[in-house]
Design an enzyme around this catalytic site. Sequence first.
Site, short mmCIF file in Angstrom:
data_model
loop_
_atom_site.label_atom_id
_atom_site.label_comp_id
_atom_site.label_asym_id
_atom_site.label_seq_id
_atom_site.Cartn_x
_atom_site.Cartn_y
_atom_site.Cartn_z
N ASP A 214 0.84 -1.18 -0.07
CA ASP A 214 0.04 -0.19 0.00
C ASP A 214 0.87 1.07 -0.12
OD1 ASP A 214 -2.74 1.06 0.56
OD2 ASP A 214 -1.78 2.10 2.17
N GLU A 274 14.91 -14.60 -0.96
CA GLU A 274 15.09 -15.66 -0.17
C GLU A 274 14.07 -16.71 -0.32
OE1 GLU A 274 16.19 -14.76 3.64
OE2 GLU A 274 17.08 -12.76 3.21
#
Length: 553
Positions: A214, A274
């Site tokens: 957001d 990752e």
Amino acid sequence: MNVVADMQAGSSRKVDNDWWRGAVIYQIYPRSYQDSNGDGIGDLLGIVQRLPYIASLGVDAIWISPFFTSPMKDFGYDVSDYCDVDPMFGSLADFDAVVDTAHKFGLKVMIDLVLSHTSDQHAWFEQSRQSHDDPKSDWYVWADPKPDGTPPNNWLSIFGGSAWQWDARREQYYLHNFLVSQPDLNFHNPDVQQALLDVTRFWLDRGVDGFRLDTINFYFADKELRDNPALPPEERNANIAPSVNPYNHQRHLYSKNQPENLEFLRKYRALLDEYPGTTTVGEVGDAQFGLEILGQYTAGDDFVHMCYAFEFLAKDQLTAKRVADVFGKLDDVAPTGWACWAFSNHDVIRHVTRWDLTPAAQRLFATLILSLRGSVCLYQGEELGLPEADVAFEDLQDPYGIEFWPEFKGRDGCRTPMVWEPSNQNGGFTTSGTPWLPVSHDHLNRSVSAQEHDPAAILHHYRRAIAFRKTHPALIKGKQSKVSVLGDVLYFTRTHANEEIFCAFNLSDTPSDFELPKGKWQQIGAELGSAGVSADGKLHLGPWQPHLALRKT
């Protein structure tokens, strides 16, 4: 659908790190999707209940608007605990059920993270406001008043008035780009950055596949807190805030869009890398430079994967020229960037009403957005052709609408409950007599069950358009030629490997003639209303009619 077989196949398949490119994402506003416990408010187990329906649409992922612990002053976009579920929506176990069930249906799960600000009831803010020497005193944007006691600069809040609020305890102002109860975090503090990376890791470890970030361009504010310059009237538009809001009178040069943001986004991307197969879509809120920022934030492999573009959420009628202009600018300022397009969401008037679309126009626009280069967000109920609901002032919940009524009625009209079946006044959304927002009676005859039994319903058109996109790799990840216009006809070519698709769309309620490009083309997309070539070798497109053609290269 054989869920067990799908799970076994899924475990042996290599992770597709690029699944997001060209994906169709279904946005869920959880308060309004499905109430499972009869309290009048949608919840996470309600989403679980409806996942078979969502999977039946053929979408790739769901994006769930915030469900974190919150005082709900801005309906979840004011977070008081990033790592828990608000009891209104259920529990962490319920969220785990959403993820597990969605994955069994082959759906990715993306969640809405609001990192630019918190609730004033967040423990971080409560600690930060205690004193100037608290360990978290610098976690928010605090500033001394001017000598005359007024705010430190002229920055304005999107929700109206000054972006600064006086705090008596610290005898300082704090920054809030949104509600007074939504203080902005200080991203210049590395501890704040690390705390938010830890929040992100918490949800990645729970199995989410990505995040809608957001207000991604609001993370940093100018360290020197310089005044924003005025924006000339001729440059103003209502793409981000309604025209009645003085927020549109400034060029927001210092209150957002700061260069330091790129380094934080680089750290954020490194964390996601990752976790193979995860993704990010950043919401860029800027009325003047949205596409330029999209280009910066999605360049290369260092920042976010895609940005949520506002260009087609605007009030302006979406003409062929407007679409071509947007893509022309995108080609100039973001040639390697990746946009995520939407016509409707939880913050704007539904596009059926905004553009006053006939059923034929609704179908044409659905086919169009699913043919463009980029990813696509569909907002709940969009697939039903829902118009904006008319919510009376006494039923309003949105503080934005209450502030600017009646010139701007707020966002409740697009947030009314989803309609599942027409047999009761609440459309199957809840067993409660009083849902949090009233169900629109105009929506009841457009409910899911009503449309499932109507072969001509727009719901089936959305399914066909999504399936058509998935059938053609050129529409998912392919290159896109220059988007051009001839009269009311928008046209372009998508190419990928040995597949080339020519797309033409008559964006008007009058017929249009069109000359086909040279070459051996095969008409496709008849199920979407694609026009055939006439005996004279030309295309005679009816009102709101597409033409789709394929050739192998």
